[in-house]
Design a protein around this motif. Structure first.
Motif, PDB file in Angstrom:
ATOM      1  N   ALA A  80       0.852  -1.191   0.000  1.00  0.00           N
ATOM      2  CA  ALA A  80       0.000   0.000   0.000  1.00  0.00           C
ATOM      3  C   ALA A  80       0.883   1.234   0.000  1.00  0.00           C
ATOM      4  O   ALA A  80       1.784   1.360   0.824  1.00  0.00           O
ATOM      5  CB  ALA A  80      -0.912  -0.003   1.212  1.00  0.00           C
ATOM      6  N   ALA A  81       0.623   2.127  -0.945  1.00  0.00           N
ATOM      7  CA  ALA A  81       1.324   3.411  -0.982  1.00  0.00           C
ATOM      8  C   ALA A  81       0.380   4.467  -0.417  1.00  0.00           C
ATOM      9  O   ALA A  81      -0.825   4.423  -0.644  1.00  0.00           O
ATOM     10  CB  ALA A  81       1.716   3.757  -2.407  1.00  0.00           C
ATOM     11  N   ARG A  82       0.941   5.401   0.334  1.00  0.00           N
ATOM     12  CA  ARG A  82       0.126   6.451   0.958  1.00  0.00           C
ATOM     13  C   ARG A  82       0.814   7.788   0.742  1.00  0.00           C
ATOM     14  O   ARG A  82       2.001   7.932   1.022  1.00  0.00           O
ATOM     15  CB  ARG A  82      -0.036   6.148   2.440  1.00  0.00           C
ATOM     16  CG  ARG A  82      -0.830   7.185   3.169  1.00  0.00           C
ATOM     17  CD  ARG A  82      -1.002   6.816   4.618  1.00  0.00           C
ATOM     18  NE  ARG A  82      -2.413   6.992   4.875  1.00  0.00           N
ATOM     19  CZ  ARG A  82      -3.101   6.336   5.732  1.00  0.00           C
ATOM     20  NH1 ARG A  82      -2.535   5.415   6.463  1.00  0.00           N
ATOM     21  NH2 ARG A  82      -4.367   6.572   5.910  1.00  0.00           N
ATOM     22  N   LEU A  83       0.045   8.761   0.246  1.00  0.00           N
ATOM     23  CA  LEU A  83       0.564  10.107   0.008  1.00  0.00           C
ATOM     24  C   LEU A  83      -0.352  11.145   0.648  1.00  0.00           C
ATOM     25  O   LEU A  83      -1.568  10.999   0.627  1.00  0.00           O
ATOM     26  CB  LEU A  83       0.620  10.410  -1.499  1.00  0.00           C
ATOM     27  CG  LEU A  83       1.554   9.596  -2.364  1.00  0.00           C
ATOM     28  CD1 LEU A  83       1.321   9.940  -3.826  1.00  0.00           C
ATOM     29  CD2 LEU A  83       2.991   9.872  -1.981  1.00  0.00           C
ATOM     30  N   ARG A  84       0.270  12.184   1.180  1.00  0.00           N
ATOM     31  CA  ARG A  84      -0.508  13.320   1.688  1.00  0.00           C
ATOM     32  C   ARG A  84      -0.357  14.438   0.674  1.00  0.00           C
ATOM     33  O   ARG A  84       0.767  14.846   0.344  1.00  0.00           O
ATOM     34  CB  ARG A  84       0.017  13.760   3.047  1.00  0.00           C
ATOM     35  CG  ARG A  84      -0.844  14.826   3.648  1.00  0.00           C
ATOM     36  CD  ARG A  84      -0.661  14.880   5.151  1.00  0.00           C
ATOM     37  NE  ARG A  84      -1.545  15.890   5.679  1.00  0.00           N
ATOM     38  CZ  ARG A  84      -1.131  17.013   6.229  1.00  0.00           C
ATOM     39  NH1 ARG A  84       0.148  17.248   6.360  1.00  0.00           N
ATOM     40  NH2 ARG A  84      -1.995  17.890   6.672  1.00  0.00           N
ATOM     41  N   LEU A  85      -1.497  14.907   0.166  1.00  0.00           N
ATOM     42  CA  LEU A  85      -1.496  15.944  -0.868  1.00  0.00           C
ATOM     43  C   LEU A  85      -2.017  17.256  -0.288  1.00  0.00           C
ATOM     44  O   LEU A  85      -3.172  17.332   0.124  1.00  0.00           O
ATOM     45  CB  LEU A  85      -2.390  15.516  -2.038  1.00  0.00           C
ATOM     46  CG  LEU A  85      -2.107  14.146  -2.641  1.00  0.00           C
ATOM     47  CD1 LEU A  85      -3.171  13.800  -3.661  1.00  0.00           C
ATOM     48  CD2 LEU A  85      -0.726  14.127  -3.268  1.00  0.00           C
ATOM     49  N   PRO A  86      -1.195  18.303  -0.277  1.00  0.00           N
ATOM     50  CA  PRO A  86      -1.661  19.587   0.250  1.00  0.00           C
ATOM     51  C   PRO A  86      -2.597  20.308  -0.726  1.00  0.00           C
ATOM     52  O   PRO A  86      -3.453  21.090  -0.305  1.00  0.00           O
ATOM     53  CB  PRO A  86      -0.379  20.383   0.476  1.00  0.00           C
ATOM     54  CG  PRO A  86       0.648  19.729  -0.386  1.00  0.00           C
ATOM     55  CD  PRO A  86       0.227  18.319  -0.589  1.00  0.00           C
ATOM     56  N   VAL A  87      -2.419  20.065  -2.025  1.00  0.00           N
ATOM     57  CA  VAL A  87      -3.279  20.707  -3.036  1.00  0.00           C
ATOM     58  C   VAL A  87      -3.618  19.695  -4.131  1.00  0.00           C
ATOM     59  O   VAL A  87      -2.909  18.718  -4.340  1.00  0.00           O
ATOM     60  CB  VAL A  87      -2.592  21.948  -3.672  1.00  0.00           C
ATOM     61  CG1 VAL A  87      -2.396  23.059  -2.666  1.00  0.00           C
ATOM     62  CG2 VAL A  87      -1.285  21.580  -4.317  1.00  0.00           C
ATOM     63  N   LEU A  88      -4.712  19.991  -4.826  1.00  0.00           N
ATOM     64  CA  LEU A  88      -5.151  19.165  -5.956  1.00  0.00           C
ATOM     65  C   LEU A  88      -5.087  20.003  -7.223  1.00  0.00           C
ATOM     66  O   LEU A  88      -5.120  21.214  -7.151  1.00  0.00           O
ATOM     67  CB  LEU A  88      -6.579  18.666  -5.716  1.00  0.00           C
ATOM     68  CG  LEU A  88      -6.757  17.774  -4.502  1.00  0.00           C
ATOM     69  CD1 LEU A  88      -8.225  17.394  -4.338  1.00  0.00           C
ATOM     70  CD2 LEU A  88      -5.899  16.521  -4.604  1.00  0.00           C
ATOM     71  N   PRO A  89      -4.996  19.432  -8.367  1.00  0.00           N
ATOM     72  CA  PRO A  89      -5.141  18.028  -8.746  1.00  0.00           C
ATOM     73  C   PRO A  89      -3.829  17.254  -8.580  1.00  0.00           C
ATOM     74  O   PRO A  89      -2.758  17.833  -8.433  1.00  0.00           O
ATOM     75  CB  PRO A  89      -5.544  18.093 -10.211  1.00  0.00           C
ATOM     76  CG  PRO A  89      -4.882  19.317 -10.730  1.00  0.00           C
ATOM     77  CD  PRO A  89      -4.883  20.288  -9.560  1.00  0.00           C
ATOM     78  N   TRP A  90      -3.967  15.940  -8.616  1.00  0.00           N
ATOM     79  CA  TRP A  90      -2.827  15.034  -8.549  1.00  0.00           C
ATOM     80  C   TRP A  90      -3.096  13.873  -9.502  1.00  0.00           C
ATOM     81  O   TRP A  90      -4.230  13.425  -9.672  1.00  0.00           O
ATOM     82  CB  TRP A  90      -2.651  14.491  -7.143  1.00  0.00           C
ATOM     83  CG  TRP A  90      -1.575  13.444  -7.026  1.00  0.00           C
ATOM     84  CD1 TRP A  90      -0.254  13.662  -6.869  1.00  0.00           C
ATOM     85  CD2 TRP A  90      -1.742  12.028  -7.072  1.00  0.00           C
ATOM     86  NE1 TRP A  90       0.428  12.463  -6.808  1.00  0.00           N
ATOM     87  CE2 TRP A  90      -0.477  11.434  -6.934  1.00  0.00           C
ATOM     88  CE3 TRP A  90      -2.839  11.185  -7.223  1.00  0.00           C
ATOM     89  CZ2 TRP A  90      -0.273  10.063  -6.934  1.00  0.00           C
ATOM     90  CZ3 TRP A  90      -2.643   9.818  -7.222  1.00  0.00           C
ATOM     91  CH2 TRP A  90      -1.360   9.263  -7.075  1.00  0.00           C
ATOM     92  N   ALA A  91      -2.039  13.372 -10.137  1.00  0.00           N
ATOM     93  CA  ALA A  91      -2.155  12.205 -11.013  1.00  0.00           C
ATOM     94  C   ALA A  91      -0.899  11.363 -10.855  1.00  0.00           C
ATOM     95  O   ALA A  91       0.194  11.889 -10.603  1.00  0.00           O
ATOM     96  CB  ALA A  91      -2.334  12.622 -12.466  1.00  0.00           C
TER      97      ALA A  91
END
Length: 144
Positions: A80-91
């Motif tokens: 399982a990979a986990r990322l914290r994104l402060p802003v969107l969009p993401w791909a």
């Protein structure tokens, strides 16, 4: 004239001994057919599991604090990979072999809420989508 049937003679005994052999042949044929079907199915799944795959993940929306969790393949192992994104969009995209159906790509919004949508596509196939809105809401694109 005595045909041996009235008193359980040789003809009747021969007839009674034949049915276990017929039953044995039927059981063997059915068992062999089942084993062949299992072997063919396993071979097809093995070939499909080693074919290269391209998995594309995408998150859009207005949320500012988002955590995404998705399957990541390292050889034959799934992690399982986990990322914290402060802003969107993401791909993101990943190439893999040994892919098995049933993955889940989840997007979890933080305390600030907002809205986010996830999409997943494998090899240009059908797109899986889901949307979440509000604080700590979760969208799950699964079944890919």
């Amino acid at each position: 004239m005595d045909d041996g049937l009235a008193d359980g003679g040789p003809a009747a005994v021969r007839s009674r001994r034949r049915w276990p052999w017929v039953l044995l042949v039927v059981v063997l044929v059915l068992t062999a057919g089942g084993a062949a079907a299992v072997a063919l199915t396993a071979a097809a799944l093995s070939r499909d599991g080693t074919r290269p795959r391209l998995v594309t993940y995408r998150v859009t929306g207005t949320a500012e604090d988002v955590t995404v969790t998705y399957p990541s393949w390292q050889g034959d192992a799934v992690a399982a990979a986990r990322l914290r994104l402060p802003v969107l969009p993401w791909a993101g995209t990943t190439r893999t072999r040994g892919f098995m159906s049933g993955g889940a790509f989840t997007v979890t919004l933080g305390a600030s809420g907002g809205e986010a949508s996830c999409t997943v596509r494998v090899d240009g196939g059908p797109v899986r989508t889901a949307t979440a809105s509000g604080a700590f809401a979760t969208a799950s694109c699964d079944g890919f």
